[in-house]
Design a protein around this motif. Structure first.
Motif, PDB file in Angstrom:
ATOM      1  N   ARG A 132       0.813  -1.221   0.000  1.00  0.00           N
ATOM      2  CA  ARG A 132       0.000   0.000   0.000  1.00  0.00           C
ATOM      3  C   ARG A 132       0.849   1.275   0.000  1.00  0.00           C
ATOM      4  O   ARG A 132       0.579   2.186  -0.788  1.00  0.00           O
ATOM      5  N   PRO A 133       1.897   1.398   0.818  1.00  0.00           N
ATOM      6  CA  PRO A 133       2.723   2.615   0.752  1.00  0.00           C
ATOM      7  C   PRO A 133       3.388   2.826  -0.609  1.00  0.00           C
ATOM      8  O   PRO A 133       3.570   3.968  -1.046  1.00  0.00           O
ATOM      9  N   VAL A 134       3.745   1.726  -1.296  1.00  0.00           N
ATOM     10  CA  VAL A 134       4.364   1.855  -2.628  1.00  0.00           C
ATOM     11  C   VAL A 134       3.332   2.361  -3.636  1.00  0.00           C
ATOM     12  O   VAL A 134       3.636   3.209  -4.473  1.00  0.00           O
ATOM     13  N   ILE A 135       2.105   1.834  -3.545  1.00  0.00           N
ATOM     14  CA  ILE A 135       1.032   2.319  -4.434  1.00  0.00           C
ATOM     15  C   ILE A 135       0.814   3.813  -4.196  1.00  0.00           C
ATOM     16  O   ILE A 135       0.683   4.595  -5.140  1.00  0.00           O
ATOM     17  N   PHE A 136       0.798   4.214  -2.918  1.00  0.00           N
ATOM     18  CA  PHE A 136       0.607   5.626  -2.577  1.00  0.00           C
ATOM     19  C   PHE A 136       1.677   6.504  -3.230  1.00  0.00           C
ATOM     20  O   PHE A 136       1.375   7.525  -3.852  1.00  0.00           O
ATOM     21  N   GLU A 137       2.933   6.090  -3.107  1.00  0.00           N
ATOM     22  CA  GLU A 137       4.023   6.892  -3.679  1.00  0.00           C
ATOM     23  C   GLU A 137       3.921   6.939  -5.205  1.00  0.00           C
ATOM     24  O   GLU A 137       4.151   7.986  -5.817  1.00  0.00           O
ATOM     25  N   ASP A 138       3.557   5.806  -5.806  1.00  0.00           N
ATOM     26  CA  ASP A 138       3.409   5.746  -7.262  1.00  0.00           C
ATOM     27  C   ASP A 138       2.294   6.687  -7.727  1.00  0.00           C
ATOM     28  O   ASP A 138       2.465   7.451  -8.686  1.00  0.00           O
ATOM     29  N   VAL A 139       1.153   6.647  -7.044  1.00  0.00           N
ATOM     30  CA  VAL A 139       0.023   7.525  -7.383  1.00  0.00           C
ATOM     31  C   VAL A 139       0.442   8.980  -7.248  1.00  0.00           C
ATOM     32  O   VAL A 139       0.254   9.798  -8.160  1.00  0.00           O
ATOM     33  N   GLY A 140       1.026   9.329  -6.090  1.00  0.00           N
ATOM     34  CA  GLY A 140       1.400  10.717  -5.822  1.00  0.00           C
ATOM     35  C   GLY A 140       2.414  11.263  -6.804  1.00  0.00           C
ATOM     36  O   GLY A 140       2.247  12.355  -7.351  1.00  0.00           O
ATOM     37  N   ARG A 141       3.465  10.503  -7.074  1.00  0.00           N
ATOM     38  CA  ARG A 141       4.530  10.990  -7.967  1.00  0.00           C
ATOM     39  C   ARG A 141       4.043  11.127  -9.406  1.00  0.00           C
ATOM     40  O   ARG A 141       4.379  12.087 -10.093  1.00  0.00           O
ATOM     41  N   GLN A 142       3.256  10.149  -9.879  1.00  0.00           N
ATOM     42  CA  GLN A 142       2.770  10.226 -11.258  1.00  0.00           C
ATOM     43  C   GLN A 142       1.809  11.404 -11.440  1.00  0.00           C
ATOM     44  O   GLN A 142       1.897  12.134 -12.429  1.00  0.00           O
ATOM     45  N   VAL A 143       0.894  11.589 -10.496  1.00  0.00           N
ATOM     46  CA  VAL A 143      -0.076  12.691 -10.608  1.00  0.00           C
ATOM     47  C   VAL A 143       0.636  14.038 -10.474  1.00  0.00           C
ATOM     48  O   VAL A 143       0.300  15.002 -11.160  1.00  0.00           O
ATOM     49  N   LEU A 144       1.648  14.114  -9.608  1.00  0.00           N
ATOM     50  CA  LEU A 144       2.415  15.349  -9.440  1.00  0.00           C
ATOM     51  C   LEU A 144       3.107  15.734 -10.745  1.00  0.00           C
ATOM     52  O   LEU A 144       3.180  16.911 -11.108  1.00  0.00           O
TER      53      LEU A 144
END
Length: 519
Positions: free
Chosen positions: A436-448
């Motif tokens: 879950r933390p990896v998914i969070f970072e992936d979502v955040g970085r891509q959207v940013l």
């Protein structure tokens, strides 16, 4: 015990017998148990209804842009806990007009006292009520504040994140404690047996001299006493603006996250004021190439019963591409194909022993201690590099082996080798995204970076499409660039930068021969 077993048999299997199941059969243990079919439904039991994803939209990352420019992104994931965080488009690459080390300070000061919370302990106690933990990480281009907690405490979590990012007190005592922590970390960095963090800093400094991602990620010792509240507020005023932020969440409903964002982040006045931003650095990374050398005695970095031998560490890199370009996927496959690692794990299945740096380097040259490939990618540039380490007397030979591997990248790529690298990359991607933390970072970085997110199945499809001609094309383009070199340890036998550059421009990757009249 016997009475309990007798009760279990009567209680558990009694109703089943009444439903018309077979009386039982004998096992080697001697007891009589009913013969329950594993293929036919149990009589009298309601038909099971299994959960199912309602179409592709259940997997999609949803993004909402608020009136202030703040982006809210969420990803559904089953479970009681969620990971929510605030990502800011800010990092050491934006410090050209400021004192170097501000991002390092902000990372250490995160989750300290704020307008609502009097101390770090109060923040931790608040999170504890929801089974939560917090963390802050600063990289070259992003600062990330994250909390993992029970999904029912979402409102508290978003309120805390907003307060930590926009209303920190930055007291004199906290800043002084941060100075001490940074000094200790810098000392520890230079004493560590593993030099990889230090070499990564050096290779970036060599590749992008004095600009953007080449700026130091760690605060220089001489700047620790110069950074104070005023300097931090000046930086925060320019870079901590809503249009440079993403509130990302995994394991929560999108509408709920948007509602919390409106409540706690919309229209909030930061502690440093909301004046007009003036000095936002929008510089594009300029690849320069070059060499950074640090002569250092590495003979006593790891004393004890099994000391690490004295080693010289070399890292050679070439410019690749940004993660926004199409060539990013072929470079990722190439990095996986090169692989590598430490010599201690060169054997056994599943340890990457089929990658080129194992087959061609570590398995052939027993004296090499390490050979590993790394790929660093940013929104406007990238760096593919190989780190190798060996005895100081064999530095020249080690450098030549690495330059030859760079040249061989542009040669023939076997079908089996390519398919293995693509399969490894896809499996690594999917396994990492189970967390879950990896998914969070992936979502955040891509959207940013892109305001949207490529889903794992889309990335796997792009990986599958990579051909050997794509690998050859990107390598040929990469080899036309000047190399970046980082060297650490006893550098007596290190070839000159010009010789390394000549080797990477040659057909076979060999260093120019040196002739001496006297030995």
């Amino acid at each position: 015990m016997a009475a309990a077993m007798a009760w279990l048999r009567r209680g558990a299997w009694g109703p089943a017998r009444r439903c018309g199941l077979a009386a039982g059969r004998s096992y080697s243990g001697g007891g009589a148990y009913p013969s329950v079919s594993l293929t036919c439904p149990l009589p009298g039991v309601p038909k099971a209804v299994f959960a199912a994803a309602e179409g592709r939209e259940r997997f999609e990352t949803r993004v909402t842009v608020l009136e202030s420019g703040l982006r809210v992104a969420s990803q559904n994931k089953f479970g009681q806990f969620c990971t929510v965080g605030l990502l800011v488009n800010s990092g050491s690459r934006h410090e050209a007009k400021y004192l170097s080390g501000i991002s390092h300070f902000l990372e250490k000061l995160a989750f300290s006292s704020t307008a609502q919370f009097s101390s770090k302990d109060e923040i931790l106690l608040t999170l504890e009520k929801h089974g939560g933990i917090c963390d802050c990480q600063a990289s070259r281009d992003t600062i990330m504040y994250a909390v993992s907690a029970d999904a029912r405490g979402l409102d508290t979590v978003v309120n805390l994140l907003a307060d930590v990012a926009l209303q920190p007190r930055l007291s004199d005592e906290e800043i002084e404690m941060t100075r001490m922590a940074i000094r200790f970390e810098l000392e520890d960095l230079n004493m560590r047996p593993d030099p990889e963090p230090l070499l990564t800093e050096m290779i970036h400094a060599a590749a992008y001299r004095d600009n953007t991602v080449g700026l130091n990620r760690f605060c220089p010792v001489e700047n620790t006493d110069k950074i104070d509240r005023e300097v931090l507020h000046s930086y925060l005023r320019n870079y901590y603006t809503p249009d440079r932020m993403v509130l990302a969440g995994v394991g929560i409903e999108h509408e709920q996250l948007v509602e919390c964002a409106r409540k706690h982040l919309l229209g909030v006045e930061p502690v440093w004021g909301s004046g007009q931003t003036r000095d936002v650095d929008r510089s594009v990374a300029q690849y320069t190439g070059g060499i950074v050398k640090v002569e250092k005695d590495m003979s006593d970095v790891s004393l004890g019963p099994t000391p690490i031998p004295e080693l010289t560490h070399i890292m050679i890199g070439l410019e690749s591409c940004s993660f926004l370009e199409e060539d990013f996927i072929p470079f990722a496959v190439l990095n996986m194909m090169m692989g590598g690692g430490g010599s201690f794990s060169a054997g056994g299945p599943g340890k990457g022993m089929f990658t080129r740096l194992y087959l061609n380097v570590l398995n052939r040259h027993h004296w090499m201690y390490n050979a590993t490939s790394y790929h660093h990618s940013y929104e406007d540039t990238g760096l593919l590099c190989i780190h190798a380490s060996a005895d100081p007397k064999q530095v020249r030979e080690m450098v030549e082996i690495i330059t030859r591997e760079f040249i061989l990248m542009a040669g023939a790529v076997g079908e089996v080798e390519l398919e293995r690298a693509k399969t490894q990359l896809k499996s690594m991607l999917m396994m990492n995204l189970e967390s879950r933390p990896v998914i969070f970072e992936d979502v955040g970085r891509q959207v940013l970076a892109t305001n949207t997110r490529k889903l794992p199945h889309e990335l796997c499809a792009l990986i599958s499409q990579v051909k050997s001609t794509d690998i050859k094309r990107v390598v040929t383009k990469m080899l036309h660039k000047k190399p970046a070199v980082a060297a650490l340890g006893d550098l007596t036998d290190l070839p000159t930068y010009e010789h390394i550059q000549a080797a990477l421009s040659s057909k076979d990757g060999r260093l120019p021969r040196m002739y001496r009249l006297f030995r």
